[in-house]
Design a protein around this motif. Sequence first.
Motif, mmCIF file in Angstrom:
data_model
loop_
_atom_site.group_PDB
_atom_site.id
_atom_site.type_symbol
_atom_site.label_atom_id
_atom_site.label_comp_id
_atom_site.label_asym_id
_atom_site.label_seq_id
_atom_site.Cartn_x
_atom_site.Cartn_y
_atom_site.Cartn_z
ATOM 1 N N PHE A 196 -16.387 -2.995 7.731
ATOM 2 C CA PHE A 196 -16.611 -2.022 6.656
ATOM 3 C C PHE A 196 -15.317 -1.770 5.874
ATOM 4 C CE2 PHE A 196 -16.677 2.441 5.167
ATOM 5 C CZ PHE A 196 -17.794 2.405 4.343
ATOM 6 N N ARG A 197 -14.204 -1.644 6.598
ATOM 7 C CA ARG A 197 -12.918 -1.370 5.937
ATOM 8 C C ARG A 197 -12.489 -2.538 5.045
ATOM 9 N NH1 ARG A 197 -13.314 3.823 6.000
ATOM 10 N NH2 ARG A 197 -13.342 4.740 8.062
ATOM 11 N N GLN A 198 -12.762 -3.760 5.490
ATOM 12 C CA GLN A 198 -12.412 -4.922 4.658
ATOM 13 C C GLN A 198 -13.302 -4.963 3.413
ATOM 14 O OE1 GLN A 198 -9.708 -6.832 4.981
ATOM 15 N NE2 GLN A 198 -10.315 -7.608 2.960
ATOM 16 N N LEU A 254 -12.555 -2.447 -3.817
ATOM 17 C CA LEU A 254 -11.493 -1.798 -4.598
ATOM 18 C C LEU A 254 -10.793 -2.797 -5.516
ATOM 19 C CD1 LEU A 254 -9.370 0.677 -2.452
ATOM 20 C CD2 LEU A 254 -10.628 1.170 -4.551
ATOM 21 N N LYS A 255 -10.590 -4.015 -5.001
ATOM 22 C CA LYS A 255 -9.935 -5.044 -5.823
ATOM 23 C C LYS A 255 -10.777 -5.349 -7.059
ATOM 24 C CE LYS A 255 -7.380 -7.349 -2.145
ATOM 25 N NZ LYS A 255 -7.459 -8.405 -1.122
ATOM 26 N N GLU A 256 -12.092 -5.372 -6.901
ATOM 27 C CA GLU A 256 -12.979 -5.608 -8.058
ATOM 28 C C GLU A 256 -12.883 -4.447 -9.053
ATOM 29 O OE1 GLU A 256 -17.132 -6.326 -7.111
ATOM 30 O OE2 GLU A 256 -16.531 -7.309 -5.253
ATOM 31 N N VAL A 313 -8.097 5.841 2.062
ATOM 32 C CA VAL A 313 -6.631 6.040 2.019
ATOM 33 C C VAL A 313 -5.916 5.603 3.285
ATOM 34 C CG1 VAL A 313 -6.621 7.987 0.418
ATOM 35 C CG2 VAL A 313 -6.838 8.404 2.867
ATOM 36 N N MET A 314 -6.659 5.289 4.333
ATOM 37 C CA MET A 314 -6.012 4.951 5.601
ATOM 38 C C MET A 314 -5.363 3.569 5.578
ATOM 39 S SD MET A 314 -6.375 7.738 7.044
ATOM 40 C CE MET A 314 -5.749 7.437 8.691
ATOM 41 N N ARG A 315 -5.725 2.733 4.603
ATOM 42 C CA ARG A 315 -5.080 1.418 4.473
ATOM 43 C C ARG A 315 -4.065 1.472 3.344
ATOM 44 N NH1 ARG A 315 -8.655 -4.085 4.605
ATOM 45 N NH2 ARG A 315 -9.154 -4.012 6.802
ATOM 46 N N PRO A 316 -2.783 1.248 3.636
ATOM 47 C CA PRO A 316 -1.767 1.284 2.569
ATOM 48 C C PRO A 316 -2.110 0.338 1.416
ATOM 49 C CG PRO A 316 -0.729 1.124 4.732
ATOM 50 C CD PRO A 316 -2.203 1.007 4.973
ATOM 51 N N ASN A 324 -4.956 -0.308 0.172
ATOM 52 C CA ASN A 324 -5.922 0.337 -0.728
ATOM 53 C C ASN A 324 -5.219 1.325 -1.664
ATOM 54 O OD1 ASN A 324 -7.896 -1.024 0.662
ATOM 55 N ND2 ASN A 324 -8.632 0.749 1.807
ATOM 56 N N VAL A 325 -4.262 2.061 -1.090
ATOM 57 C CA VAL A 325 -3.542 3.057 -1.898
ATOM 58 C C VAL A 325 -2.766 2.341 -3.007
ATOM 59 C CG1 VAL A 325 -1.805 4.891 -1.866
ATOM 60 C CG2 VAL A 325 -3.423 4.673 0.038
#
Length: 178
Positions: A65-67, A73-75, A91-94, A96-97
């Motif tokens: 799910f996180r991937q 987000l990249k799209e 926000v838990m993945r740098p 993504n931020v």
Amino acid sequence: MSEKIQAKLPYNLYFIGFMGAGKSTVAGYMKRHYSMPLMEMDETLVKREGMTIPEIFAEKGEAYFRQAETDLLKEIAEQTNMIVSCGGGVVMRPENVEIMKKSGKIVLLTASPESILKRVKGDDNRPLLKGRKTVEGISELMEARRPHYEAAADVVVRTDTQSLKGICQEIFDRLQAE
Ligand code: S3P
């Protein structure tokens, strides 16, 4: 900015915050009142996977799910003027931020654990709140995440002390003052 105006931003507006902080509600209001296109990340992932969020977590696992969140987000980052209602864990993945910072402004929505509990009480669609639907359970997870939310945010707005109209006005005022 007043109502009925069509907002046209040269960047995306990312709404982050804890589950039940009001991301979907505020983003939906903005879509209606400022004629901005809306991207609901959870809803989009559910549609794409053809499964509910608890099903994705149970059958494919949280890491999957996180991937999927990062890929989405990249799209999104290739577009502008989008209101993006992020899942509470984005926000838990740098990484993504970093994607959000490069492509938009990040608005952190907050509410007290008591307000959150009232909002999420009857909803079984959030696997991470299973067995945590108490003020203590919510506060604990919220405190663990707080540094990540605060470090990512460009502006912070409370959602349990004013109307939706007031919240949106405050967001635009704060963004303008940036
Ligand atoms: C999550 C929040 C949920 C959803 C998933 C995980 C989290 O979104 O993405 O259940 O880790 O905080 P909402 O914040 O929209 O409830």
